[in-house]
Design a protein around this motif. Sequence first.
Motif, PDB file in Angstrom:
ATOM      1  N   ARG A  17       0.826  -1.197   0.000  1.00  3.78           N
ATOM      2  CA  ARG A  17       0.000   0.000   0.000  1.00  3.78           C
ATOM      3  C   ARG A  17       0.870   1.261   0.000  1.00  3.78           C
ATOM      4  N   GLU A  18       1.886   1.274   0.841  1.00  8.53           N
ATOM      5  CA  GLU A  18       2.738   2.461   0.966  1.00  8.53           C
ATOM      6  C   GLU A  18       3.490   2.730  -0.325  1.00  8.53           C
ATOM      7  N   GLN A  19       4.017   1.681  -0.929  1.00  8.31           N
ATOM      8  CA  GLN A  19       4.798   1.835  -2.165  1.00  8.31           C
ATOM      9  C   GLN A  19       3.941   2.405  -3.285  1.00  8.31           C
ATOM     10  N   TYR A  20       2.715   1.890  -3.445  1.00  9.77           N
ATOM     11  CA  TYR A  20       1.892   2.327  -4.571  1.00  9.77           C
ATOM     12  C   TYR A  20       1.380   3.752  -4.363  1.00  9.77           C
ATOM     13  N   ILE A  21       0.991   4.085  -3.147  1.00  6.73           N
ATOM     14  CA  ILE A  21       0.527   5.447  -2.886  1.00  6.73           C
ATOM     15  C   ILE A  21       1.656   6.452  -3.128  1.00  6.73           C
ATOM     16  N   ARG A  22       2.876   6.113  -2.716  1.00  6.91           N
ATOM     17  CA  ARG A  22       4.017   7.001  -2.977  1.00  6.91           C
ATOM     18  C   ARG A  22       4.236   7.166  -4.485  1.00  6.91           C
ATOM     19  N   LYS A  23       4.064   6.076  -5.235  1.00  2.56           N
ATOM     20  CA  LYS A  23       4.229   6.131  -6.691  1.00  2.56           C
ATOM     21  C   LYS A  23       3.220   7.094  -7.316  1.00  2.56           C
ATOM     22  N   ILE A  24       1.971   7.025  -6.892  1.00  2.00           N
ATOM     23  CA  ILE A  24       0.950   7.904  -7.453  1.00  2.00           C
ATOM     24  C   ILE A  24       1.143   9.344  -6.990  1.00  2.00           C
ATOM     25  N   GLU A  25       1.569   9.542  -5.756  1.00  2.00           N
ATOM     26  CA  GLU A  25       1.878  10.900  -5.293  1.00  2.00           C
ATOM     27  C   GLU A  25       2.971  11.522  -6.146  1.00  2.00           C
ATOM     28  N   ASN A  26       4.054  10.780  -6.351  1.00  2.00           N
ATOM     29  CA  ASN A  26       5.170  11.291  -7.144  1.00  2.00           C
ATOM     30  C   ASN A  26       4.773  11.495  -8.600  1.00  2.00           C
ATOM     31  N   GLY A  27       4.182  10.462  -9.198  1.00  2.00           N
ATOM     32  CA  GLY A  27       3.847  10.521 -10.618  1.00  2.00           C
ATOM     33  C   GLY A  27       2.751  11.517 -10.932  1.00  2.00           C
ATOM     34  N   GLY A  28       1.731  11.572 -10.075  1.00  2.00           N
ATOM     35  CA  GLY A  28       0.645  12.509 -10.322  1.00  2.00           C
ATOM     36  C   GLY A  28       1.093  13.953 -10.234  1.00  2.00           C
ATOM     37  N   GLN A  29       1.924  14.269  -9.238  1.00  2.00           N
ATOM     38  CA  GLN A  29       2.441  15.631  -9.120  1.00  2.00           C
ATOM     39  C   GLN A  29       3.340  15.985 -10.302  1.00  2.00           C
ATOM     40  N   ALA A  30       4.156  15.005 -10.739  1.00  2.00           N
ATOM     41  CA  ALA A  30       5.047  15.252 -11.873  1.00  2.00           C
ATOM     42  C   ALA A  30       4.258  15.530 -13.143  1.00  2.00           C
ATOM     43  N   TYR A  31       3.201  14.756 -13.392  1.00  2.00           N
ATOM     44  CA  TYR A  31       2.362  15.025 -14.558  1.00  2.00           C
ATOM     45  C   TYR A  31       1.703  16.401 -14.446  1.00  2.00           C
ATOM     46  N   ALA A  32       1.272  16.780 -13.252  1.00  2.00           N
ATOM     47  CA  ALA A  32       0.661  18.097 -13.072  1.00  2.00           C
ATOM     48  C   ALA A  32       1.652  19.210 -13.383  1.00  2.00           C
ATOM     49  N   ASN A  33       2.934  18.961 -13.155  1.00  2.00           N
ATOM     50  CA  ASN A  33       3.965  19.964 -13.426  1.00  2.00           C
ATOM     51  C   ASN A  33       4.297  20.083 -14.906  1.00  2.00           C
ATOM     52  N   ASN A  34       3.941  19.073 -15.694  1.00  2.00           N
ATOM     53  CA  ASN A  34       4.350  19.032 -17.096  1.00  2.00           C
ATOM     54  C   ASN A  34       3.375  19.842 -17.948  1.00  2.00           C
ATOM     55  N   THR A  35       3.867  20.902 -18.563  1.00  2.00           N
ATOM     56  CA  THR A  35       3.019  21.767 -19.385  1.00  2.00           C
ATOM     57  C   THR A  35       3.087  21.416 -20.868  1.00  2.00           C
ATOM     58  N   GLU A  36       3.884  20.415 -21.235  1.00  2.00           N
ATOM     59  CA  GLU A  36       4.048  20.049 -22.636  1.00  2.00           C
ATOM     60  C   GLU A  36       3.138  18.903 -23.055  1.00  2.00           C
ATOM     61  N   LEU A  37       2.838  17.995 -22.129  1.00  2.00           N
ATOM     62  CA  LEU A  37       2.038  16.829 -22.464  1.00  2.00           C
ATOM     63  C   LEU A  37       0.546  17.151 -22.415  1.00  2.00           C
ATOM     64  N   ALA A  38      -0.204  16.552 -23.331  1.00  2.00           N
ATOM     65  CA  ALA A  38      -1.661  16.692 -23.294  1.00  2.00           C
ATOM     66  C   ALA A  38      -2.205  16.036 -22.028  1.00  2.00           C
ATOM     67  N   LEU A  39      -3.329  16.520 -21.536  1.00  2.00           N
ATOM     68  CA  LEU A  39      -3.911  15.996 -20.308  1.00  2.00           C
ATOM     69  C   LEU A  39      -4.348  14.540 -20.464  1.00  2.00           C
ATOM     70  N   SER A  40      -4.537  14.097 -21.704  1.00  2.00           N
ATOM     71  CA  SER A  40      -4.916  12.703 -21.939  1.00  2.00           C
ATOM     72  C   SER A  40      -3.742  11.748 -21.732  1.00  2.00           C
ATOM     73  N   VAL A  41      -2.525  12.270 -21.733  1.00  2.00           N
ATOM     74  CA  VAL A  41      -1.340  11.445 -21.525  1.00  2.00           C
ATOM     75  C   VAL A  41      -1.163  11.204 -20.031  1.00  2.00           C
ATOM     76  N   GLY A  42      -1.016   9.933 -19.673  1.00  2.00           N
ATOM     77  CA  GLY A  42      -0.876   9.610 -18.261  1.00  2.00           C
ATOM     78  C   GLY A  42      -2.188   9.675 -17.509  1.00  2.00           C
ATOM     79  N   ASN A  43      -3.312   9.421 -18.217  1.00  2.00           N
ATOM     80  CA  ASN A  43      -4.611   9.618 -17.570  1.00  2.00           C
ATOM     81  C   ASN A  43      -4.839   8.685 -16.393  1.00  2.00           C
ATOM     82  N   THR A  44      -4.228   7.501 -16.392  1.00  3.20           N
ATOM     83  CA  THR A  44      -4.408   6.583 -15.265  1.00  3.20           C
ATOM     84  C   THR A  44      -3.833   7.188 -13.995  1.00  3.20           C
TER      85      THR A  44
END
Length: 272
Positions: free
Chosen positions: A195-222
Amino acid sequence: MPLFMTLLVRDEEDILDANLSYHLAQGVDHIIVTDNLSVDGSPDIIQTYVNQGVATYIRETDNTYSQSKWVSRMADIAHDAGASWVMHCDADEFWVAPKTDLKGWFSGQRWHNVVSAHRHDFVCLENDDSPFWQRMIYRKSLSTNPLGQPLPPKVAHRAKSGLTVAQGNHAVSGFLWPRILMSDLEILHFPLRSREQYIRKIENGGQAYANNTELALSVGNTWRMQYTELMETGTLAFVDTNTVSAEMLQDQLADGTIQVDTRLADFLDNRG
């Protein structure tokens, strides 16, 4: 026939050494690793393999999860270093070739320049602090992503300069005449190990995608959708429904939802 592998990691200390040692034992000659902002023991693990001469370490500090850009860069480095074939892997993926090792399988390819490999998810037993491979020996009969969609395959390709590996490592472009093989390679996939590993992965990955202004919002939708869920509710339904108890495990074995697959466990338990 030099076989190279690329790996993009962030805070993967629980699985990284297993991944590196496994693929090297399966005939990968060199692994190019991009470490993106890890704060756990991942850099030290990578450095151990760099010291052995079988890995190259790239430190990437942008918090944007620009996977396509970073993996394409590693593909170019592999080509320049003399690779014949390049596999693109995540830390939670273990490639398996039928009846031979990976080196033997890729050495036998004559016609195709891109190969795709299907992934199989393994279920996560409630964590008893044992290594993931010892408790995760049960493979889903039907693997889907957290949105319920079939898992897309991953790619490997002949080394060539100037290729673009798509976000997610699901496709590659840049060949004048792409000859694609849907191969009999398999990828054993362990995305949820605790549980801890996966939640950390989504915290890191979700924030990183939010920071990316080049990728379309449909990229990384999961990851984006799971990150929104986590921020709004403090939990993830995917983790709750895919972390199984011993009792649930027996029910799923009985109805055929999962099946025993000890290939990775057998290798890791017996490595020297």
